[in-house]
Design an enzyme around this catalytic site. Sequence first.
Site, PDB file in Angstrom:
ATOM      1  N   GLU A 145      -2.497  -2.476   2.550  1.00 29.85           N
ATOM      2  CA  GLU A 145      -1.568  -3.498   3.052  1.00 29.85           C
ATOM      3  C   GLU A 145      -0.473  -2.753   3.783  1.00 29.85           C
ATOM      4  O   GLU A 145       0.472  -2.249   3.161  1.00 29.85           O
ATOM      5  CB  GLU A 145      -1.002  -4.310   1.876  1.00 29.85           C
ATOM      6  CG  GLU A 145      -2.034  -5.128   1.128  1.00 29.85           C
ATOM      7  CD  GLU A 145      -2.444  -6.397   1.875  1.00 29.85           C
ATOM      8  OE1 GLU A 145      -1.695  -6.855   2.749  1.00 29.85           O
ATOM      9  OE2 GLU A 145      -3.536  -6.919   1.580  1.00 29.85           O
ATOM     10  N   CYS A 199       7.674  -6.876   5.559  1.00 25.27           N
ATOM     11  CA  CYS A 199       6.553  -6.391   6.370  1.00 25.27           C
ATOM     12  C   CYS A 199       6.123  -7.375   7.443  1.00 25.27           C
ATOM     13  O   CYS A 199       5.677  -6.972   8.509  1.00 25.27           O
ATOM     14  CB  CYS A 199       5.374  -6.043   5.473  1.00 25.27           C
ATOM     15  SG  CYS A 199       4.833  -7.424   4.469  1.00 25.27           S
TER      16      CYS A 199
HETATM   17  P1  NAD Z   1       7.455   3.510  -0.038  1.00 22.60           P
HETATM   18  O1  NAD Z   1       8.169   4.666   0.566  1.00 22.60           O
HETATM   19  O2  NAD Z   1       7.985   2.880  -1.276  1.00 22.60           O
HETATM   20  O3  NAD Z   1       5.945   3.957  -0.211  1.00 22.60           O
HETATM   21  C1  NAD Z   1       4.966   3.111  -0.756  1.00 22.60           C
HETATM   22  C2  NAD Z   1       4.313   3.807  -1.914  1.00 22.60           C
HETATM   23  O4  NAD Z   1       3.627   4.961  -1.442  1.00 22.60           O
HETATM   24  C3  NAD Z   1       5.285   4.275  -2.979  1.00 22.60           C
HETATM   25  O5  NAD Z   1       4.786   3.925  -4.262  1.00 22.60           O
HETATM   26  C4  NAD Z   1       5.358   5.756  -2.774  1.00 22.60           C
HETATM   27  O6  NAD Z   1       5.602   6.486  -3.955  1.00 22.60           O
HETATM   28  C5  NAD Z   1       3.966   6.078  -2.247  1.00 22.60           C
HETATM   29  N1  NAD Z   1       3.952   7.284  -1.424  1.00 22.60           N
HETATM   30  C6  NAD Z   1       4.916   7.683  -0.551  1.00 22.60           C
HETATM   31  N2  NAD Z   1       4.554   8.843   0.027  1.00 22.60           N
HETATM   32  C7  NAD Z   1       3.351   9.193  -0.481  1.00 22.60           C
HETATM   33  C8  NAD Z   1       2.451  10.293  -0.274  1.00 22.60           C
HETATM   34  N3  NAD Z   1       2.728  11.260   0.591  1.00 22.60           N
HETATM   35  N4  NAD Z   1       1.297  10.291  -0.954  1.00 22.60           N
HETATM   36  C9  NAD Z   1       1.003   9.301  -1.821  1.00 22.60           C
HETATM   37  N5  NAD Z   1       1.812   8.254  -2.063  1.00 22.60           N
HETATM   38  C10 NAD Z   1       2.974   8.189  -1.410  1.00 22.60           C
HETATM   39  O7  NAD Z   1       7.358   2.306   0.996  1.00 22.60           O
HETATM   40  P2  NAD Z   1       7.265   2.360   2.567  1.00 22.60           P
HETATM   41  O8  NAD Z   1       5.984   2.966   2.982  1.00 22.60           O
HETATM   42  O9  NAD Z   1       8.538   2.819   3.190  1.00 22.60           O
HETATM   43  O10 NAD Z   1       7.179   0.772   2.783  1.00 22.60           O
HETATM   44  C11 NAD Z   1       7.497   0.211   3.973  1.00 22.60           C
HETATM   45  C12 NAD Z   1       6.241  -0.012   4.805  1.00 22.60           C
HETATM   46  O11 NAD Z   1       5.340  -0.805   4.067  1.00 22.60           O
HETATM   47  C13 NAD Z   1       6.493  -0.772   6.083  1.00 22.60           C
HETATM   48  O12 NAD Z   1       5.678  -0.240   7.087  1.00 22.60           O
HETATM   49  C14 NAD Z   1       6.073  -2.180   5.746  1.00 22.60           C
HETATM   50  O13 NAD Z   1       5.681  -2.943   6.850  1.00 22.60           O
HETATM   51  C15 NAD Z   1       4.924  -1.906   4.821  1.00 22.60           C
HETATM   52  N6  NAD Z   1       4.726  -3.038   3.928  1.00 22.60           N
HETATM   53  C16 NAD Z   1       3.581  -3.733   4.018  1.00 22.60           C
HETATM   54  C17 NAD Z   1       3.393  -4.840   3.205  1.00 22.60           C
HETATM   55  C18 NAD Z   1       2.153  -5.646   3.284  1.00 22.60           C
HETATM   56  O14 NAD Z   1       1.953  -6.480   2.408  1.00 22.60           O
HETATM   57  N7  NAD Z   1       1.277  -5.449   4.245  1.00 22.60           N
HETATM   58  C19 NAD Z   1       4.372  -5.207   2.295  1.00 22.60           C
HETATM   59  C20 NAD Z   1       5.519  -4.460   2.221  1.00 22.60           C
HETATM   60  C21 NAD Z   1       5.697  -3.365   3.030  1.00 22.60           C
END
Ligand code: NAD
Length: 452
Positions: free
Chosen positions: A211, A245
């Site tokens: 997602e 998102c």
């Molecule tokens: P985040 O930084 O919280 O990361 C998401 C998860 O990935 C966390 O649990 C984090 O610990 C893990 N993570 C981070 N780096 C990692 C790595 N190198 N290896 C493994 N795991 C790792 O959140 P984010 O990515 O900043 O979230 C924002 C993004 O998510 C935006 O692009 C947003 O559009 C997208 N998003 C999508 C949805 C959807 O439903 N499609 C919903 C919310 C957010």
Amino acid sequence: MSETCEQKVQQLHCSFDAGVSRPFAWRREQLRRMKRMVSAHRRDIEHAVYLDLGKPAAETALMEIKLVLDEIKFVEPRIGRWSRRQHTAMPLLMQPARSWTVAEPKGVVLVISPWNYPLMLSLEPMVDAIAAGNCVCLKPSELSPNTSALLERLISQYLDPRAFAVVQGAVPETTELLKQPFDHIFYTGNGKVGSIVMEAAAKQLTPVTLELGGKSPVFVDASANLNVAAGRIAWGRFTNAGQTCVAPDYVLTTPELVEPLAEKIATFTQKFFGDNPAESASYGRIVNTKQFDRLAGLLPTNGKAFSGGETNRKHLYIAPTILTNVDPNDPVMQEEIFGPILPILAVDNATEAVAFINKRPKPLALYVFTRSKATRLLFERHTSSGALGFNLPLGHLLSSRLPFGGVGASGMGSYHGKTGFLEFSHIKTVTSKPTFPDTLRIAYPPYRNIVR
Ligand code: NAD
């Protein structure tokens, strides 16, 4: 001594193999317990999310707590129906025979969630995974530490500890977790990490749901009700300070509408948050300084925003900001904004808007404000996005009856309601043929000219 993540995952596999999570009664019971957990701790949840994101309690109540409760309410009574055998006819050549499909749980599921809706994006996938009969390991985001800690405490208190585990941590812990064997990985977050997750999953041939995000465009044409469009766009963009998102990321409209639309969106912003949004109890904050600095870097260096543009790094505050005079090559148009900044760009017409959108990665959502049936059809038939909303941003997120997910760069797989149940299930094909009469013998060698 605390358990390692390897031990936690092993324990979940043991529980799954012992059949703990399979009975329908157990699944329903866990969902009822989750409902009690969320309902009884509303205030704690609102407070934790506020500490993490400065999110107004009303937003947490509507966009996090209510969505989880709605999903449970929709899914829980339907588990039996969705799990029922689906009978189907066998080809004449195989007769007499019967066949059907049956949904079986995948096993142990890893849910990795982000910080922007830290409760909803952790629990909604869990609801669907539980409904399908799986054990779940949750890895909430380290960037929303208060909600993540609360989730760990509540899950261990309310749900069956044999079938659920929470692993806290950042990149090193998640990297370690991804080395463990899972039967499905459900990841929500940005695309870069999405590909890291998929690479780790590929090593063990584990199926994934991703997602992801991206730039979700809006098109507004001259036939649209501009006032309604402006209000809905402002609401979709500035809820959770733009950190949603499926929020409208940028607006395309015809040249003569750029100014009036910007004016109207600014008017709604003022109605929502007053003259100084920094003082509004209805306006959130940016999650951390890293995100703040990234967003501040997207603001025009000459300070010329159409409206807003004020920032306060100490308070992680960025005013709801509308930008006009934006070039498609500007930095603000190169990445998902994920904050309270809304560029409005001019295009000549709907066809040009479609071309603009199709030149870029497939968005998670696309919104079109129009009264024209032809324009609706144009977008429905000639664009691809996770979801398409006519005159309605964010609406699809609120329904358990609709699949929620991306396409291309915005993700793969989807969930919510029955779609989520199926995402966490393996649809097993079952065939059965009586041993008498042994009609299959006609297919045995040596071959005669019977099937031609
Ligand atoms: P985040 O930084 O919280 O990361 C998401 C998860 O990935 C966390 O649990 C984090 O610990 C893990 N993570 C981070 N780096 C990692 C790595 N190198 N290896 C493994 N795991 C790792 O959140 P984010 O990515 O900043 O979230 C924002 C993004 O998510 C935006 O692009 C947003 O559009 C997208 N998003 C999508 C949805 C959807 O439903 N499609 C919903 C919310 C957010």
